[in-house]
Design a protein around this motif. Structure first.
Motif, short mmCIF file in Angstrom:
data_model
loop_
_atom_site.label_atom_id
_atom_site.label_comp_id
_atom_site.label_asym_id
_atom_site.label_seq_id
_atom_site.Cartn_x
_atom_site.Cartn_y
_atom_site.Cartn_z
N ALA A 145 0.72 -1.14 -0.06
CA ALA A 145 0.13 -0.07 0.03
C ALA A 145 0.77 1.16 0.01
O ALA A 145 2.09 1.40 0.63
CB ALA A 145 -0.80 -0.11 1.30
N THR A 157 -1.86 2.15 5.17
CA THR A 157 -2.32 1.01 5.84
C THR A 157 -2.45 1.54 7.14
O THR A 157 -3.63 1.33 7.99
CB THR A 157 -1.51 -0.17 5.80
OG1 THR A 157 -1.28 -0.69 4.46
CG2 THR A 157 -1.95 -1.50 6.55
N GLU A 167 -3.14 -2.19 -1.12
CA GLU A 167 -2.61 -2.88 -2.17
C GLU A 167 -3.13 -2.54 -3.52
O GLU A 167 -2.39 -2.71 -4.45
CB GLU A 167 -2.20 -4.23 -1.70
CG GLU A 167 -1.01 -4.40 -0.70
CD GLU A 167 -1.26 -3.90 0.61
OE1 GLU A 167 -2.26 -3.34 1.12
OE2 GLU A 167 -0.25 -3.63 1.49
N GLY A 208 3.21 -7.81 5.39
CA GLY A 208 2.97 -9.12 4.71
C GLY A 208 3.39 -9.23 3.10
O GLY A 208 3.17 -10.37 2.73
N SER A 209 3.54 -8.09 2.56
CA SER A 209 3.77 -8.10 1.05
C SER A 209 4.96 -8.86 1.06
O SER A 209 5.20 -9.26 -0.30
CB SER A 209 3.60 -6.83 0.80
OG SER A 209 2.53 -5.84 0.77
N ASP A 210 5.91 -8.85 1.76
CA ASP A 210 7.34 -9.46 1.52
C ASP A 210 6.95 -11.09 1.55
O ASP A 210 7.52 -11.58 0.53
CB ASP A 210 8.16 -9.52 2.85
CG ASP A 210 8.70 -8.02 2.93
OD1 ASP A 210 8.50 -7.27 2.01
OD2 ASP A 210 9.01 -7.67 4.11
N1 ASP Z 1 0.77 -2.49 3.74
C1 ASP Z 1 0.86 -3.51 4.69
C2 ASP Z 1 1.65 -2.90 6.10
O1 ASP Z 1 1.81 -1.78 5.95
C3 ASP Z 1 1.55 -4.65 4.13
C4 ASP Z 1 3.00 -4.43 3.63
O2 ASP Z 1 3.42 -3.48 3.49
O3 ASP Z 1 3.88 -5.35 3.23
O4 ASP Z 1 1.95 -3.61 7.02
#
Ligand code: ASP
Ligand code: MG
Length: 442
Positions: free
Chosen positions: A61, A66, A93, A172-174
């Motif tokens: 995002a 977020t 996202e 979690g995007s990782d």
């Molecule tokens: N947008 C989510 C967060 O800020 C997931 C990520 O960025 O990986 O935690």
């Protein structure tokens, strides 16, 4: 270093000799924060595609989106429903991916954005902390086969049980990126971020901290667990279990970053690789716990049931007859209230519960520690010299962590970084294969 990258590339080339190689590129929130950043990320993605790779990009995002969505939920409700929270959070996202697809179209390339669910990210149904069970990558593969660049919304999936949207926990995007890389057999999972790699300590605290060319999965796991923010812990675990090479690098500068690889490929490891810290944890002390079998099992069983991750745990055998034990453990500050509620819910298990909302933790991590005595002694000496009181200690074969007062964390990090000689003047001996490896000064 260059040798290692080349090796990753060659291995990949051999694997996909008939086809183009596949790369997964993940861009974090700061790398897609505004229109300029999105266009820059799009240009990076297009450049990779033009070099002949098939590209899947996973986006986070934008900026603080977020955090803002979380805050919006709490403006409405004190206890937002987790299912609805996931519906809300998963939108951030998607916005990034749609906008980035538009930028790529304007550069004359084909791109398609997909939600986690459309991309086949199947999770369990534990809302806001879901785990990926499977990646059904057919749709991504088809799109790649159609010469498309595929953009996948990170941090989210769908539970096949409940058919609901889930999210994978902060950062979690990782994990989305690594899971897709594993499913596609990608050559590398590149994590683009606002720092140039993994450092021997936080450069904001230690100005002469240096970028590590390579760390092992085990070291990175310990570092992520000990507070390093570069990669979500779960993503490193996933990469290790599926042998996915990770390359953490800057989205703003085109320079090599840090490779995260199996230990067998990282060559000889220094005794200490990095100093990591965290001030985001809290401590719970359960006072007057009955000294009998099964009690700890009930406490930690209930915490696990509530999905609370426990880090350092300390308990000692009470001295004297009929004495009661005190049991302390640390948790993420976000989980503190849940942890207290859970233990309260167990009723007669103890006399009282005490909490420290903010504790500090410093850790040193290094695969070479396994075979070197005296490392712990040196850590404690540094703390003593700096007049820092150690409140809790925990160790693994490649890590030593100390819980200390939060306001003394910077002092401790600087002291340890200096004492183990991790600064810029640490040597990088050239080896015959031309691969650099970090070592500690004698
Ligand atoms: N947008 C989510 C967060 O800020 C997931 C990520 O960025 O990986 O935690
Ligand atoms: Mg992140």
């Amino acid at each position: 270093m260059v040798g290692l990258i080349l090796r990753c590339m060659e291995a990949a080339a051999a694997k996909d000799s008939q086809e183009d190689r596949i790369v997964v590129m993940k861009f974090g929130g700061t790398s897609v924060a505004g229109p300029e950043e999105i266009k820059r990320a799009a240009a990076r993605i297009v450049a990779a595609r033009e070099s002949g790779d098939r590209v899947v990009a996973v986006l986070s995002a934008r900026g603080k989106t977020t955090d803002e969505l979380v805050a919006a939920a709490y403006e409405i409700s004190d206890r937002p429903d987790p299912r609805e929270m996931d519906m809300l959070l998963s939108t951030g996202e998607r916005v990034s991916c749609a906008l980035c697809a538009m930028a790529i179209h304007d550069m004359g390339h084909h791109a398609i954005s997909l939600t986690g669910s459309q991309a086949g990210i199947v999770t369990d149904s534990s809302h806001t902390k879901a785990r990926i069970m499977e990646v059904k990558a057919d749709r991504i593969r088809e799109a790649l086969g159609d010469e498309q660049i595929v953009l996948v919304a990170g941090f989210q999936g769908v539970s096949t049980d409940s058919r609901d949207v889930t999210t994978l926990g902060r950062g979690g995007s990782d994990t989305t990126a690594v899971a897709i890389a594993a499913a596609l057999g990608a050559s590398v999972c590149e994590i683009y971020t606002d720092v140039t790699g993994v450092f021997s300590a936080d450069p904001r605290i230690v100005p002469d901290a240096r970028k590590l060319p390579v760390v092992s999965y085990e070291e990175m796991l310990e570092m992520s667990a000990a507070g390093a923010k570069v990669l979500q812990l779960r993503s490193v675990e996933y990469a290790r279990n599926n042998d996915v090479p990770i390359h953490c690098r800057s989205s703003f500068e085109d320079v090599p970053g840090t490779l995260v690889l199996p230990e067998s490929e990282t060559m000889e490891r220094p005794i200490v690789t990095a100093v990591t810290h965290s001030t985001g944890e809290s401590r719970v002390t359960v006072v007057g716990v009955r000294d009998e079998p099964g009690v700890a099992g009930r406490i930690f069983g209930a915490l696990a049931e509530a999905n609370v991750n426990v880090d350092v745990i300390i308990q000692n055998e009470p001295v004297g007859d009929n004495a009661l034990a005190d049991l302390s453990f640390t948790v993420d500050r976000d989980d503190l209230q849940t942890a207290v509620d859970v233990i309260d819910g167990l009723g007669d298990i103890s006399n009282s519960i005490r909490t420290d909302e903010q504790i500090g933790k410093v850790s040193i991590v290094g695969a070479g520690m396994r075979s070197h005595p005296g490392v712990a002694a040196k850590v404690f000496e540094v703390m003593g010299d700096k007049r820092i009181n150690i409140e809790m200690i925990s160790t693994s074969p490649i890590k030593i962590s100390c819980v200390i007062p939060a306001d003394q964390v910077p002092e401790a990090v600087k002291g340890l970084h200096g004492a183990f000689g991790l600064g810029e003047d640490a040597t990088f001996p050239e080896d015959p294969t031309g691969e650099h490896r970090p070592t500690v000064k004698p």
